[in-house]
Design an enzyme around this catalytic site. Sequence first.
Site, PDB file in Angstrom:
ATOM      1  N   THR A  23      -4.920  -2.203  -3.338  1.00  0.00           N
ATOM      2  CA  THR A  23      -3.900  -1.724  -4.602  1.00  0.00           C
ATOM      3  C   THR A  23      -4.666  -1.066  -5.703  1.00  0.00           C
ATOM      4  O   THR A  23      -5.432  -1.660  -6.266  1.00  0.00           O
ATOM      5  CB  THR A  23      -2.769  -2.560  -5.072  1.00  0.00           C
ATOM      6  N   CYS A  29       0.292  -7.063 -13.725  1.00  0.00           N
ATOM      7  CA  CYS A  29       1.012  -6.640 -12.640  1.00  0.00           C
ATOM      8  C   CYS A  29       0.197  -7.730 -11.799  1.00  0.00           C
ATOM      9  O   CYS A  29      -0.919  -8.349 -12.386  1.00  0.00           O
ATOM     10  CB  CYS A  29       0.938  -5.329 -11.553  1.00  0.00           C
ATOM     11  N   HIS A  46       1.495  -6.185  -4.567  1.00  0.00           N
ATOM     12  CA  HIS A  46       1.583  -6.259  -5.814  1.00  0.00           C
ATOM     13  C   HIS A  46       3.167  -6.382  -6.725  1.00  0.00           C
ATOM     14  O   HIS A  46       3.794  -5.491  -6.040  1.00  0.00           O
ATOM     15  CB  HIS A  46       1.214  -4.513  -5.873  1.00  0.00           C
TER      16      HIS A  46
END
Lengths: 162, 286
Positions: A23, A29, A46
């Site tokens: 990711t 995040c 994620h």
Amino acid sequence: MSDLILGIGDFGASRDPAASIKTYALGSCIAVVLLDPSTRTVGMIHFALPDSSVNGRKAQDKPGYFADSGIPLLIREMSRVSGNGNSSRWVAKLVGGAAVMKCEDNFNIGKRNIMAAKKILWEKGIKPVAEDVGGNYSRTVTVPVGTGEVIISCPGRGQWKI
Amino acid sequence: MEQTREKIRKAIARAPVLSVHAQRLLQICASRDHDVEDVIEVIRCDATLTARVLRVVNSSVYGLLTPITTIERAVTYLGERMVTCIALGESAGRLMKKPLPGYEAKGGDLWKHDLYAGFAARQAALHARGELDADLAFTAGLLHDIGKGIINDFLVDSAERFVSGIASGELPDYLDAERQLLGYDHCEVGLELARQWRLPTPIHWAVAWHHTPARAPEEGRPLVYAVHVGDVLAMMAGYGTGSDSLQYGLAKDWKDHIALDDGELDRLVLEVNEEFNQAVEAMNDE
């Protein structure tokens, strides 16, 4: 080999030793990485925000967007892919939750995300064994399923493992 | 350092020219009392832009049952913000979409950062304590980092040095690092380019002070704080421009200008993500 590239709000798991889960650019995040050593299964989510109650519609459309609705689904997906529903021996690694400099709590979504992820994992009995969280840099995460190594990279900082 | 400054000034002078139609569109959108007819009139005069707007509105993202064939309907359907994105991407794409090796950023990273910052600045503007046109905040957010495309060419092998200097506390932030090395930072370079492109004055304020909003003239502060918050939110969402991402401070007094509590901030992030994803998809899918 089929690599999994996860966008914001995506989650997935794999036990293909030739595959990687990746990711990009986490910012505030968080990527929660789950590893089941007994079946060599790796899972990752994620997520962007801690709490799905801010928007019920979004929580239904894309539950992986939030820690509270997404992490339980990642655990379910790990159980399905690994064929091992006993998560007590799984381990977790946390990456992300960054903020800009001089960021006060009210604006610090990253800090709230870190707390939410830890709370949910604790409630599920899954222990975080390593983390690279907070700070002022955006991380990209790659986990080759075969090794289970969590590889982090960031422009200007190179690459490292946790 | 004076030699480098001179080279940067020359690079600004050689920067791609903004098309007359894009320039006019930005001026119209920055004025308070414009209407959609003014926007349509400008686009109608530019055949390439007209074709691009029609391609975007008929892309699969919008799922129209009957294709739109007139520019009037296309502009009304897409709205001013989307049309501004298309015009700017068309006219300044070479500068705003190029790779930025000086920041270790890929081609397209700056454009995505600008788009996200535009949508986030607009949403922040809807929470501004002062009077502020949200669509102006969108345009200013879209243009706030125009200096990076130029200053990038002078940042050679500096990313690692800047990042470790900031981490150790030797450098206060990335802006200061740029200034110490080159005698210019990306805000100052952007301001010069904004003047050269004859952008409206409020856009100058946002370009020059988006990292130091308290320094903006009082009348411009609602706008500049909205762009400041939009810029920070873009970096927090992972849409930064490489090595400088998150390497700036959040203004201590942002709450004096933008009224947002935790819940509102999270809802705003969701809203911005949806608008941003739809815009990116529409522009990629034409």
